[in-house]
Design an enzyme around this catalytic site. Sequence first.
Site, mmCIF file in Angstrom:
data_model
loop_
_atom_site.group_PDB
_atom_site.id
_atom_site.type_symbol
_atom_site.label_atom_id
_atom_site.label_comp_id
_atom_site.label_asym_id
_atom_site.label_seq_id
_atom_site.Cartn_x
_atom_site.Cartn_y
_atom_site.Cartn_z
ATOM 1 N N ASP A 12 0.822 -1.222 0.000
ATOM 2 C CA ASP A 12 0.000 0.000 0.000
ATOM 3 C C ASP A 12 0.853 1.268 0.000
ATOM 4 O O ASP A 12 0.403 2.318 0.461
ATOM 5 C CB ASP A 12 -0.951 0.032 1.212
ATOM 6 C CG ASP A 12 -1.776 -1.233 1.353
ATOM 7 O OD1 ASP A 12 -2.378 -1.644 0.349
ATOM 8 O OD2 ASP A 12 -1.805 -1.803 2.460
ATOM 9 N N GLU A 13 2.063 1.193 -0.550
ATOM 10 C CA GLU A 13 2.958 2.353 -0.514
ATOM 11 C C GLU A 13 2.648 3.380 -1.597
ATOM 12 O O GLU A 13 3.198 4.486 -1.566
ATOM 13 C CB GLU A 13 4.430 1.918 -0.671
ATOM 14 C CG GLU A 13 4.927 0.986 0.414
ATOM 15 C CD GLU A 13 4.838 -0.476 -0.012
ATOM 16 O OE1 GLU A 13 5.411 -1.333 0.677
ATOM 17 O OE2 GLU A 13 4.175 -0.757 -1.047
ATOM 18 N N GLY A 14 1.823 3.013 -2.569
ATOM 19 C CA GLY A 14 1.538 3.933 -3.673
ATOM 20 C C GLY A 14 2.268 3.560 -4.949
ATOM 21 O O GLY A 14 2.537 4.413 -5.804
ATOM 22 N N LYS A 15 2.572 2.275 -5.103
ATOM 23 C CA LYS A 15 3.311 1.814 -6.287
ATOM 24 C C LYS A 15 2.530 2.083 -7.577
ATOM 25 O O LYS A 15 3.114 2.426 -8.602
ATOM 26 C CB LYS A 15 3.630 0.323 -6.159
ATOM 27 C CG LYS A 15 4.555 -0.017 -4.995
ATOM 28 C CD LYS A 15 4.867 -1.495 -4.914
ATOM 29 C CE LYS A 15 3.675 -2.333 -4.511
ATOM 30 N NZ LYS A 15 3.150 -2.027 -3.168
ATOM 31 N N GLY A 39 -3.602 -4.223 -4.986
ATOM 32 C CA GLY A 39 -4.582 -3.174 -5.228
ATOM 33 C C GLY A 39 -3.848 -1.888 -5.549
ATOM 34 O O GLY A 39 -3.710 -1.020 -4.694
ATOM 35 N N HIS A 40 -3.349 -1.783 -6.771
ATOM 36 C CA HIS A 40 -2.549 -0.622 -7.168
ATOM 37 C C HIS A 40 -3.478 0.474 -7.691
ATOM 38 O O HIS A 40 -4.118 0.317 -8.724
ATOM 39 C CB HIS A 40 -1.525 -1.029 -8.224
ATOM 40 C CG HIS A 40 -0.488 -1.973 -7.691
ATOM 41 N ND1 HIS A 40 0.524 -2.505 -8.473
ATOM 42 C CD2 HIS A 40 -0.298 -2.474 -6.448
ATOM 43 C CE1 HIS A 40 1.284 -3.285 -7.729
ATOM 44 N NE2 HIS A 40 0.796 -3.284 -6.502
ATOM 45 N N THR A 41 -3.540 1.566 -6.950
ATOM 46 C CA THR A 41 -4.514 2.623 -7.221
ATOM 47 C C THR A 41 -3.931 3.707 -8.112
ATOM 48 O O THR A 41 -2.825 4.199 -7.874
ATOM 49 C CB THR A 41 -4.997 3.248 -5.902
ATOM 50 O OG1 THR A 41 -5.564 2.215 -5.078
ATOM 51 C CG2 THR A 41 -6.043 4.318 -6.155
ATOM 52 N N THR A 126 -6.415 -11.514 2.106
ATOM 53 C CA THR A 126 -7.472 -10.869 1.321
ATOM 54 C C THR A 126 -8.591 -11.828 0.931
ATOM 55 O O THR A 126 -9.567 -11.420 0.310
ATOM 56 C CB THR A 126 -6.883 -10.263 0.032
ATOM 57 O OG1 THR A 126 -6.231 -11.296 -0.699
ATOM 58 C CG2 THR A 126 -5.900 -9.147 0.357
ATOM 59 N N ARG A 140 3.429 -28.904 -6.567
ATOM 60 C CA ARG A 140 3.522 -29.432 -7.929
ATOM 61 C C ARG A 140 2.240 -30.124 -8.384
ATOM 62 O O ARG A 140 2.262 -31.085 -9.152
ATOM 63 C CB ARG A 140 4.729 -30.370 -8.066
ATOM 64 C CG ARG A 140 6.056 -29.632 -7.948
ATOM 65 C CD ARG A 140 7.220 -30.564 -7.756
ATOM 66 N NE ARG A 140 7.149 -31.236 -6.468
ATOM 67 C CZ ARG A 140 8.068 -32.107 -6.038
ATOM 68 N NH1 ARG A 140 9.090 -32.426 -6.803
ATOM 69 N NH2 ARG A 140 7.944 -32.674 -4.855
ATOM 70 N N GLN A 221 2.515 -5.962 -3.372
ATOM 71 C CA GLN A 221 2.680 -6.032 -1.925
ATOM 72 C C GLN A 221 3.924 -5.226 -1.507
ATOM 73 O O GLN A 221 4.191 -4.201 -2.100
ATOM 74 C CB GLN A 221 2.751 -7.486 -1.422
ATOM 75 C CG GLN A 221 1.435 -8.253 -1.538
ATOM 76 C CD GLN A 221 1.176 -8.783 -2.933
ATOM 77 O OE1 GLN A 221 1.996 -9.482 -3.507
ATOM 78 N NE2 GLN A 221 0.028 -8.450 -3.496
ATOM 79 N N VAL A 405 2.912 14.347 -3.842
ATOM 80 C CA VAL A 405 2.203 15.304 -2.999
ATOM 81 C C VAL A 405 0.693 15.301 -3.267
ATOM 82 O O VAL A 405 -0.013 16.250 -2.938
ATOM 83 C CB VAL A 405 2.777 16.728 -3.186
ATOM 84 C CG1 VAL A 405 4.194 16.805 -2.640
ATOM 85 C CG2 VAL A 405 2.743 17.156 -4.656
#
Length: 415
Positions: A12-15, A39-41, A126, A140, A221, A405
């Site tokens: 959730d760092e903002g990738k 969940g890349h926003t 999740t 396998r 992640q 920002v």
Amino acid sequence: MKLAIVGLQWGDEGKGKVIDYLAHDFDVDARFQGGTNAGHTVHYKNQKLVFHLIPSGLLNENCIGVVGAGCVFDPAVFFNELATLSKYTPNVAERIKISRFCHLIMPYHILIDKIREETKQGLGTTKKGIGPAYEDKYARVGIRLGDLFTPERFKEKLRANLSRKNLMLMEIYHAEPLSDSEIYEKYLAYAERLRSLVVDDSQVLGDAVRNNKNILYEGAQGTMLDIDFGTYPFVTSSHTLSGSASIGLGVAPLHVDSVLGITKAYTTRVGFGPFPTESKTGLGEQLRSDGQEYGSTTGRPRRCGPFDASVVKYSARLNGVTEICLTKFDVLKNLEKIKIAVGYTNANDFDPFIADRLEPVYEEIRGFKTDISKLRTFEELPSEAKEYISLVEHYTGLTVKYISVGPERDAMIVR
């Protein structure tokens, strides 16, 4: 340029925002691990879009997206996501490539994940079937996307899997068994819709390297959720480090030129597990409110607290990061005082084995108390904001190259 993007905290760092910003200068955006738990926003034309499986740079029409072999793939989620994305970039399907080596998330994976999470042994996942799908991969017995194009082989593998999974569902979890014929028909229908998109990802990336294309390697992640080096067992089921880009896409390690680490200006975590700087009172609540800290995939409220320099320094070492993007810096605008964890009273460095017992030492400075969301140069920032960035650089040993920002694509300061 071949650049890997990784998170340096608990996800959730903002990738997604950073990848969307950078992808304008890249030809390929390739996801190398994870699945629909991502969940890349991205904020685009006043809309909030969440990328779960599709690489997040594809709103840039110059860029093709690759879902690599290291990912686990849920066709139903993919098609829903594709339908949404197509409203904004109609020909996006023509720019998506999916590895035939991807392991499939099957209905029994999702069901088992949900049942497990409802027990006392739940890890706060999740519930998207990610862990059970990776379990089958390493046992396998998994079913790969390429298997769908040989129906008899697919049928045989599905029946073998369902015989084991139904036994587990009935005898251990006291749940209803699943029908193999229903799943078989549904996934064969998916196969026909996916046929034109399925590729050998190592071949696609190999061609891109030989043609000197610019490539983004997109991680999901965060480092602290890595299956080996994260806060185990409260981690994800894949390798989230930059080294996983090579394995998850079938490219040689020498074709990763550099790694950019993404970190929030504070710290968040979703789900269970240790979090040394978590604030359970006023500060944590304010960060959650001001930063809208709710999971993009689950909607769960994120746990919040001050920036932990030792966590970021540990993660940077694992990934080979020297430069970072500091995201959501604007969220700190309402704080009278800003704290940063600069170490621990009971340890020299972050240690995942004792993460639940670490006692942070904080340094505190005055807040900058002004809206910085319209600023686009470092020189325009208030002196207190510059001081905070200097502290981050000093205690992590990293260079803050980008400062986000605001959620919009252009809300970025480049130094």
